[in-house]
Design an enzyme around this catalytic site. Sequence first.
Site, PDB file in Angstrom:
ATOM      1  N   THR A   1     -14.806   2.877   8.995  1.00  0.00           N
ATOM      2  CA  THR A   1     -14.637   1.830  10.233  1.00  0.00           C
ATOM      3  C   THR A   1     -13.159   0.993   9.828  1.00  0.00           C
ATOM      4  O   THR A   1     -12.534   0.699  10.919  1.00  0.00           O
ATOM      5  CB  THR A   1     -15.637   0.658  10.006  1.00  0.00           C
ATOM      6  OG1 THR A   1     -15.739   0.349   8.708  1.00  0.00           O
ATOM      7  CG2 THR A   1     -17.072   1.100  10.330  1.00  0.00           C
TER       8      THR A   1
ATOM      9  N   ALA B   1     -20.884   6.030   7.309  1.00  0.00           N
ATOM     10  CA  ALA B   1     -19.846   5.613   8.504  1.00  0.00           C
ATOM     11  C   ALA B   1     -19.239   4.369   8.345  1.00  0.00           C
ATOM     12  O   ALA B   1     -17.950   4.410   8.604  1.00  0.00           O
ATOM     13  CB  ALA B   1     -20.632   5.369   9.870  1.00  0.00           C
TER      14      ALA B   1
ATOM     15  N   HIS C   1     -22.376  16.652   7.159  1.00  0.00           N
ATOM     16  CA  HIS C   1     -22.519  16.791   8.361  1.00  0.00           C
ATOM     17  C   HIS C   1     -21.240  17.499   9.028  1.00  0.00           C
ATOM     18  O   HIS C   1     -21.432  17.767  10.203  1.00  0.00           O
ATOM     19  CB  HIS C   1     -22.686  15.325   9.164  1.00  0.00           C
ATOM     20  CG  HIS C   1     -24.008  14.833   8.566  1.00  0.00           C
ATOM     21  ND1 HIS C   1     -24.001  13.299   8.656  1.00  0.00           N
ATOM     22  CD2 HIS C   1     -25.355  15.296   8.132  1.00  0.00           C
ATOM     23  CE1 HIS C   1     -25.301  13.041   8.236  1.00  0.00           C
ATOM     24  NE2 HIS C   1     -25.921  14.139   8.026  1.00  0.00           N
TER      25      HIS C   1
ATOM     26  N   ILE D   1     -17.608  13.182   9.302  1.00  0.00           N
ATOM     27  CA  ILE D   1     -17.204  14.154  10.040  1.00  0.00           C
ATOM     28  C   ILE D   1     -15.536  14.329  10.359  1.00  0.00           C
ATOM     29  O   ILE D   1     -15.046  14.977  10.963  1.00  0.00           O
ATOM     30  CB  ILE D   1     -17.887  14.787  11.072  1.00  0.00           C
ATOM     31  CG1 ILE D   1     -17.917  13.963  12.380  1.00  0.00           C
ATOM     32  CG2 ILE D   1     -19.440  14.920  10.693  1.00  0.00           C
ATOM     33  CD1 ILE D   1     -18.502  13.971  13.663  1.00  0.00           C
TER      34      ILE D   1
ATOM     35  N   CYS E   1     -15.873  29.861  17.369  1.00  0.00           N
ATOM     36  CA  CYS E   1     -16.654  30.714  18.642  1.00  0.00           C
ATOM     37  C   CYS E   1     -17.999  31.036  18.132  1.00  0.00           C
ATOM     38  O   CYS E   1     -18.186  31.743  16.975  1.00  0.00           O
ATOM     39  CB  CYS E   1     -15.657  31.866  18.930  1.00  0.00           C
ATOM     40  SG  CYS E   1     -16.269  32.825  20.131  1.00  0.00           S
TER      41      CYS E   1
ATOM     42  N   CYS F   1     -17.797  35.400  18.501  1.00  0.00           N
ATOM     43  CA  CYS F   1     -16.737  36.376  17.304  1.00  0.00           C
ATOM     44  C   CYS F   1     -16.718  35.515  15.977  1.00  0.00           C
ATOM     45  O   CYS F   1     -16.324  36.007  15.050  1.00  0.00           O
ATOM     46  CB  CYS F   1     -15.426  36.785  18.049  1.00  0.00           C
ATOM     47  SG  CYS F   1     -14.410  35.392  18.120  1.00  0.00           S
TER      48      CYS F   1
ATOM     49  N   SER G   1     -26.193   2.962   5.850  1.00  0.00           N
ATOM     50  CA  SER G   1     -27.738   2.171   6.265  1.00  0.00           C
ATOM     51  C   SER G   1     -28.800   2.910   5.402  1.00  0.00           C
ATOM     52  O   SER G   1     -30.072   2.632   5.280  1.00  0.00           O
ATOM     53  CB  SER G   1     -28.114   2.063   7.582  1.00  0.00           C
ATOM     54  OG  SER G   1     -27.720   3.345   8.395  1.00  0.00           O
TER      55      SER G   1
END
EC number: 2.3.1.286
Length: 238
Positions: free
Chosen positions: A27, A23, A120, A104, A128, A131, A190
């Site tokens: 930032t 992450a 991730h 992500i 969906c 389908c 981390s």
Amino acid sequence: MDVMERFIKIMEESENIIFFGGAGVSTESGIPDFRSTDGLYSQIYEYPPETILSHSFYERHTEEFYRFYKDKLMMPDAKPNRVHIALAKLEEQGKLKAVITQNIDGLHQLAGSRKVLELHGSVLRNYCMSCGKFYDEKYILQSDGVPICSCGGTIKPDVVLYEESLDEQILQESVEYISKADVLVVGGTSLVVFPAAGLIEYYKGNKLVLINDSPTRLDNRANLVISGSIGNAFSHFQ
């Protein structure tokens, strides 16, 4: 030779670099770090973020899940920062072989990186559950409440939630890249989220570089530890 000079030397001398990021990489693009003091996990919600971002919560409280998801995880205006740009340039030069990310947000690809292994998943892909039809992030953001497919099925983000397994093919490819790497740079993470953090164990080389604002469990095993901004560390390679 100081820490940054050593880092630059390691990077310049290698033609087989793998980057593993979390992450903290995003930032500077305005995307909050879940575990920082001002990140998502320190804010107050009706449910803890870990609960909201679980598979069981998604199934039981889909509308509440999407309220949080759209508000906190979808950042359509976010732009790649100097880390994303530097990594894309290193790949273009043939030095960086792959980016393995826990993020992500899709910013690595937006910066121009081609080989990106998203452990991730991505908010840019949604499908969906009935389908299998895919939808982009704009459709999700423009939907009221729970996004519904043209077939009437519920749309789910292509994101690995808590209680869900990581994609085996992506895991295996990540292991292969890491195990063959000359240099492994780990930044902005981390190293507490498993199984992703466990991938570092497959590195067999002697040029493990850790870049993070705070100490990690692997600092004592790293060949080089850079404390502070990952953006500053990569500013040389932009």
